[in-house]
Scaffold this motif. Structure first.
Motif, PDB file in Angstrom:
ATOM      1  N   ALA A 187       0.917  -1.198  -0.081  1.00 18.22           N
ATOM      2  CA  ALA A 187       0.046   0.042   0.031  1.00 18.22           C
ATOM      3  C   ALA A 187       0.795   1.380   0.053  1.00 18.22           C
ATOM      4  O   ALA A 187       1.828   1.236   0.615  1.00 18.22           O
ATOM      5  CB  ALA A 187      -0.949  -0.065   1.292  1.00 18.22           C
ATOM      6  N   ARG A 237     -13.172  -8.795   5.649  1.00 13.14           N
ATOM      7  CA  ARG A 237     -12.636  -7.534   5.746  1.00 13.14           C
ATOM      8  C   ARG A 237     -12.056  -7.042   6.969  1.00 13.14           C
ATOM      9  O   ARG A 237     -12.277  -7.546   8.176  1.00 13.14           O
ATOM     10  CB  ARG A 237     -13.881  -6.472   5.646  1.00 13.14           C
ATOM     11  CG  ARG A 237     -14.539  -6.526   4.213  1.00 13.14           C
ATOM     12  CD  ARG A 237     -15.578  -5.221   3.816  1.00 13.14           C
ATOM     13  NE  ARG A 237     -16.485  -4.949   4.594  1.00 13.14           N
ATOM     14  CZ  ARG A 237     -16.823  -3.628   4.475  1.00 13.14           C
ATOM     15  NH1 ARG A 237     -16.344  -2.861   3.788  1.00 13.14           N
ATOM     16  NH2 ARG A 237     -17.704  -3.264   5.459  1.00 13.14           N
ATOM     17  N   ALA A 287      -8.726   3.088   7.188  1.00 12.84           N
ATOM     18  CA  ALA A 287      -8.762   2.141   5.771  1.00 12.84           C
ATOM     19  C   ALA A 287      -9.332   1.042   6.169  1.00 12.84           C
ATOM     20  O   ALA A 287      -9.506   0.440   7.212  1.00 12.84           O
ATOM     21  CB  ALA A 287      -7.204   1.889   5.232  1.00 12.84           C
ATOM     22  N   VAL A 288      -9.961   0.337   5.108  1.00 10.73           N
ATOM     23  CA  VAL A 288     -10.679  -0.967   5.185  1.00 10.73           C
ATOM     24  C   VAL A 288     -10.108  -1.785   4.005  1.00 10.73           C
ATOM     25  O   VAL A 288      -9.915  -1.502   2.812  1.00 10.73           O
ATOM     26  CB  VAL A 288     -12.228  -0.850   5.031  1.00 10.73           C
ATOM     27  CG1 VAL A 288     -12.781  -2.087   5.101  1.00 10.73           C
ATOM     28  CG2 VAL A 288     -12.840  -0.130   6.127  1.00 10.73           C
ATOM     29  N   TRP A 289      -9.653  -2.814   4.356  1.00  8.58           N
ATOM     30  CA  TRP A 289      -9.066  -4.013   3.445  1.00  8.58           C
ATOM     31  C   TRP A 289     -10.080  -5.005   3.154  1.00  8.58           C
ATOM     32  O   TRP A 289     -10.660  -5.595   4.052  1.00  8.58           O
ATOM     33  CB  TRP A 289      -7.559  -4.520   3.989  1.00  8.58           C
ATOM     34  CG  TRP A 289      -7.127  -5.373   3.187  1.00  8.58           C
ATOM     35  CD1 TRP A 289      -6.131  -5.073   1.971  1.00  8.58           C
ATOM     36  CD2 TRP A 289      -7.241  -6.939   2.986  1.00  8.58           C
ATOM     37  NE1 TRP A 289      -5.907  -6.674   1.274  1.00  8.58           N
ATOM     38  CE2 TRP A 289      -6.590  -7.420   1.806  1.00  8.58           C
ATOM     39  CE3 TRP A 289      -8.052  -7.805   3.760  1.00  8.58           C
ATOM     40  CZ2 TRP A 289      -6.547  -8.901   1.761  1.00  8.58           C
ATOM     41  CZ3 TRP A 289      -8.121  -9.171   3.294  1.00  8.58           C
ATOM     42  CH2 TRP A 289      -7.314  -9.531   2.326  1.00  8.58           C
ATOM     43  N   GLU A 329     -10.901  -7.107  -2.456  1.00  6.96           N
ATOM     44  CA  GLU A 329     -10.785  -6.560  -3.693  1.00  6.96           C
ATOM     45  C   GLU A 329      -9.839  -5.196  -3.692  1.00  6.96           C
ATOM     46  O   GLU A 329      -9.633  -4.410  -4.667  1.00  6.96           O
ATOM     47  CB  GLU A 329     -12.274  -5.878  -4.090  1.00  6.96           C
ATOM     48  CG  GLU A 329     -12.893  -5.085  -3.165  1.00  6.96           C
ATOM     49  CD  GLU A 329     -13.143  -5.484  -1.769  1.00  6.96           C
ATOM     50  OE1 GLU A 329     -13.903  -4.919  -0.969  1.00  6.96           O
ATOM     51  OE2 GLU A 329     -13.022  -6.748  -1.795  1.00  6.96           O
ATOM     52  N   GLY A 330      -9.271  -4.984  -2.484  1.00  7.79           N
ATOM     53  CA  GLY A 330      -8.278  -4.011  -2.457  1.00  7.79           C
ATOM     54  C   GLY A 330      -8.385  -3.198  -0.944  1.00  7.79           C
ATOM     55  O   GLY A 330      -9.129  -3.615  -0.179  1.00  7.79           O
ATOM     56  N   LEU A 331      -7.653  -2.284  -1.035  1.00  6.39           N
ATOM     57  CA  LEU A 331      -7.765  -1.215   0.193  1.00  6.39           C
ATOM     58  C   LEU A 331      -8.567   0.035   0.056  1.00  6.39           C
ATOM     59  O   LEU A 331      -8.150   0.783  -0.862  1.00  6.39           O
ATOM     60  CB  LEU A 331      -6.137  -0.752   0.579  1.00  6.39           C
ATOM     61  CG  LEU A 331      -6.147  -0.230   1.870  1.00  6.39           C
ATOM     62  CD1 LEU A 331      -6.250  -1.227   3.126  1.00  6.39           C
ATOM     63  CD2 LEU A 331      -4.798   0.529   1.941  1.00  6.39           C
ATOM     64  N   GLU A 332      -9.645   0.322   0.615  1.00  4.79           N
ATOM     65  CA  GLU A 332     -10.285   1.415   0.811  1.00  4.79           C
ATOM     66  C   GLU A 332      -9.948   2.416   1.728  1.00  4.79           C
ATOM     67  O   GLU A 332     -10.003   2.149   2.819  1.00  4.79           O
ATOM     68  CB  GLU A 332     -11.918   1.089   0.597  1.00  4.79           C
ATOM     69  CG  GLU A 332     -12.718   2.384   0.499  1.00  4.79           C
ATOM     70  CD  GLU A 332     -14.105   2.034   0.996  1.00  4.79           C
ATOM     71  OE1 GLU A 332     -14.909   3.017   1.021  1.00  4.79           O
ATOM     72  OE2 GLU A 332     -14.571   0.848   1.341  1.00  4.79           O
ATOM     73  N   ARG A 333      -9.518   3.624   1.394  1.00  2.00           N
ATOM     74  CA  ARG A 333      -9.098   4.713   2.183  1.00  2.00           C
ATOM     75  C   ARG A 333     -10.251   5.168   3.019  1.00  2.00           C
ATOM     76  O   ARG A 333     -11.216   5.851   2.036  1.00  2.00           O
ATOM     77  CB  ARG A 333      -8.201   5.756   1.702  1.00  2.00           C
ATOM     78  CG  ARG A 333      -6.722   5.317   1.455  1.00  2.00           C
ATOM     79  CD  ARG A 333      -6.372   6.031   0.341  1.00  2.00           C
ATOM     80  NE  ARG A 333      -5.092   5.140  -0.216  1.00  2.00           N
ATOM     81  CZ  ARG A 333      -3.748   5.608   0.260  1.00  2.00           C
ATOM     82  NH1 ARG A 333      -3.517   6.534   0.919  1.00  2.00           N
ATOM     83  NH2 ARG A 333      -2.828   4.795  -0.157  1.00  2.00           N
ATOM     84  N   THR A 334     -10.580   5.284   4.168  1.00  2.00           N
ATOM     85  CA  THR A 334     -11.790   5.969   4.645  1.00  2.00           C
ATOM     86  C   THR A 334     -11.462   7.257   5.472  1.00  2.00           C
ATOM     87  O   THR A 334     -12.269   7.533   6.165  1.00  2.00           O
ATOM     88  CB  THR A 334     -12.524   4.928   5.580  1.00  2.00           C
ATOM     89  OG1 THR A 334     -11.312   3.924   6.378  1.00  2.00           O
ATOM     90  CG2 THR A 334     -13.057   3.751   4.962  1.00  2.00           C
ATOM     91  N   SER A 335      -9.980   7.671   5.377  1.00  2.00           N
ATOM     92  CA  SER A 335      -9.719   8.727   6.134  1.00  2.00           C
ATOM     93  C   SER A 335      -8.565   9.530   5.090  1.00  2.00           C
ATOM     94  O   SER A 335      -8.245   9.099   4.392  1.00  2.00           O
ATOM     95  CB  SER A 335      -8.868   8.234   7.341  1.00  2.00           C
ATOM     96  OG  SER A 335      -8.328   9.652   7.908  1.00  2.00           O
TER      97      SER A 335
END
Lengths: 440, 440
Positions: free
Chosen positions: A232, A249, A278-280, A283-289
């Protein structure tokens, strides 16, 4: 005759007579019913009056000899094989990730045969526990310590910070630290200060269920931690733990904002006062901040020292000044007081904190509410605390405040400099306060 | 010249020169901007270097004289009138509810004119604050104390319990206790034990925003508390506080299960480990828990005594045995240890707790996770703690455990009797544990 490690006296005789050995599945008749489970070795200081079984649920139960009517061996355990697993295949081109083992539930695979949950497995075996790890990164596992996390101390924090700093010089792409969950939040906060500005991801990861249980969160948490550490585009200190009740997740929490809020749930960890980092998922890493620093960044100068002369005191009704006086006598230099509500304590404790500060101590206020923000400007008690020289720590977690105070004193800062360092945001531990309005 | 109570020295001169008086709306120019607010009286030990304004937001701000450039009176405050409000009309046929005032934000109406939030209003004035109260019940308000709840102590708990017991003899239909929110949970737990079996509803109620703010939760919480105290067919000790962000529902929490989990939100209070007891809305009371006792019930024998020789210690990394030794020296008879995770502490603290127990002390374990259940049978540390004689308190809140231990010792119980009382459920403070499986 099989192994009966740790058993002695009556318990040893009882098991010998039944021909039982550690690792066997046994059926134990008691005065209140029959219990079936795997015979587990006793711990070092175990008494002679209990037999301990690991139940199918994964939990252990201690059975008092007095209530035992009989033992029957249902199935012999396999003879434990301690041969180390084969090393992973060399996989060039993958990112290099250093895995530092410290102990805890996540590292308890070797107990699969014997049943006892104690820190035992080497990080080196993690890749055999989760084979896909070696397809995600070239792993270099090292055992730093092997302790339950309630025994982790600032001295361990220092060693971890120094090893991570060395890993940066060694050009690792990321570091994963496996850690017991009990004090995972404290260690994450401590490393966030010691490693402020670290140019790679440093991911602390634990498990709430040991890897020998079908519901274990260890494999998923490890896969997420290694993936993010290796690949990442972010830097800094994070905690990776199961998100919600789903099985796919993993939440990434900022190291200064994370708290274990449930004793046993896999999703026990929460970010307090800020969104998840972030949430992994598969399907990948989603930045939540929105404020995650990328890899690289500016200069990095680790400051791995901590001063242990800090105490955390939770306020409660009828608390006296005694605890503060005792702390002063014992050489405590800084106090983190977990007050009620906006950061309040009773009159006697206000007075005693004033004395502590006048004698050169640093007194900081957090809230036992956990969520929200300390504010000493609303009520008389708060203003009395300000006048006594107590520093309100805004929305900083008590646990983070403790680690930060130890770190601040460890930098050599004292007096007004220490107070200033405590009151400014260094590693995301507080959010900026809008003056004079309030965010809530 | 108007009133400038509490101001002295430079601050007094500054305000006199501007012709300002307490209660005036003033515009203060500072080095960083202009602040407009109502001039508030200083508290008793206020310094001479600050001017305090109540902002329109309801919050107070202290302005350092050094940064002040000027003061202008924008509007003169009305002259405070301290004439008591007219008594409510007699309303025969309505239930009789005793309202006991202890102080706190909910009782701060009289400060509307002056701006300062400190405990001031008499419960007697509540009906003028919320006129509809007198249509719900015949109220008998009494001021018990007038303190911020951080100063509430077991001595106050005793007086409250005794007054409620007398109210039962006087055949009141219910009792409402107005209380600061900071230690509302502790007091609710304490009264749950002292008043176990009480045949009427005893409702503790607070407010997170003072009644002079448009967003105050005081009126709604009071209406719900009085309605339920007077008319609902239930008995026992409950806390009534705002539910969620809506403006029309109030949550009723069991007295032993409630915690203030946010410093400032109106819905800061949550039930931990159990569902809400009930939810009140304009359409009535919905029971959300299946085990609420009806009015009347069996025999009621209040046990209002508490022994203050109990300390609550939150464990943290590097905690030493010092705090426990100091507590022992100071005559502490029981400790509630807020351990990590399932109820763990480091090796030194385990050893010191063993010494404390061997010297006759009672040591109990709760978890700083707040949610979940202590279990000392899973890990070695837990089994060491059991062997040291430490009592695991299951899913009991730390705050409830503190109040319970003070109450148990207050009954005169000691030794194994005290330990037994701590470990059984007396007032809904723990849920029954299923053995050997786990509820989670």
């Amino acid at each position: 005759m099989g192994d009966l490690s740790g058993y002695k006296g009556d318990a040893l005789r009882f098991l010998k007579d039944a021909g039982a050995a550690i690792g066997d599945v046994v059926e134990v008749r008691t005065s209140w019913g029959v219990v079936t489970g795997t015979l587990v070795p006793r711990y070092l200081h175990g008494d002679a009056a209990h037999v301990v079984l690991k139940l199918r649920s994964g939990y252990n139960v201690g059975l008092d000899l007095e209530g035992l009517k009989g033992v029957k061996v249902v199935a012999k355990g396999e003879k434990p094989s301690f041969a180390p697993p084969a090393p992973p295949k060399s996989t060039g081109g993958l990112p290099r990730v250093l895995i530092l083992g410290t102990g805890g539930t996540i590292a308890s695979r070797i107990d699969y045969r014997t049943g006892a949950v104690h820190p035992a497995v080497s990080s080196a075996e993690l890749h055999s526990l989760v084979p896909e790890l070696s397809e995600l990164a070239r792993l270099q596992p090292e055992i730093m310590f092997d302790v339950f996390s309630e025994n982790i101390s600032p001295r361990h924090w220092t060693k971890l910070a120094q090893r991570v700093a060395k890993a940066v010089r060694e050009e690792f792409d990321g570091v994963v630290i496996t850690h017991g969950t009990d004090t995972l939040g404290y260690t994450a906060a401590a490393l966030s200060f010691a490693l402020a500005g670290v140019p790679i991801p440093v991911i602390l990861v634990g498990a709430q269920r040991s890897p020998d249980r079908p519901s274990s969160d260890a494999p998923l948490n490890l896969v997420a931690a290694v993936t993010v550490a290796g690949s990442a585009d972010l830097s800094g200190v994070y905690v990776a733990m199961h998100l919600g009740e789903s099985d796919d997740r993993v939440a990434f929490h900022k190291g200064t904002r994370v708290r274990k809020n449930h004793t046993s749930r896999r999703d026990a960890f929460v970010s307090v006062g800020v969104p998840l980092a972030a949430v992994w998922g598969r399907e990948g890493l989603e930045r939540t901040s929105g404020d995650l620093p990328p890899r690289g960044g500016g200069q990095f100068k680790p400051r791995p020292k901590f001063d242990e002369r800090v105490a955390l005191l939770k306020f409660y009704p009828s608390m006296t000044g005694n605890a503060i006086r005792a702390a002063k006598r014992q050489g405590i230099r800084a106090l983190v007081i977990e007050g009620t509500g906006l950061g309040h304590v009773n009159r006697e404790v206000v007075r005693e904190l004033g004395r502590f500060v006048r004698a050169g101590g640093l007194a900081c206020m957090t809230s036992q509410c956990i969520d929200g923000r300390v504010d000493l400007n609303v009520y008389d008690t708060g203003r009395d605390l300000l006048q006594a020289g107590v520093l309100p720590l805004e929305d900083m977690l008590s646990e983070t405040a403790l680690a930060k105070a130890m770190w601040v004193l460890g930098t050599g800062a004292g007096g007004s400099k220490a107070k200033e360092l405590m009151s400014v945001d260094l590693a995301g531990e507080t959010t900026t306060r809008t003056f004079p309005g309030k965010p809530w």
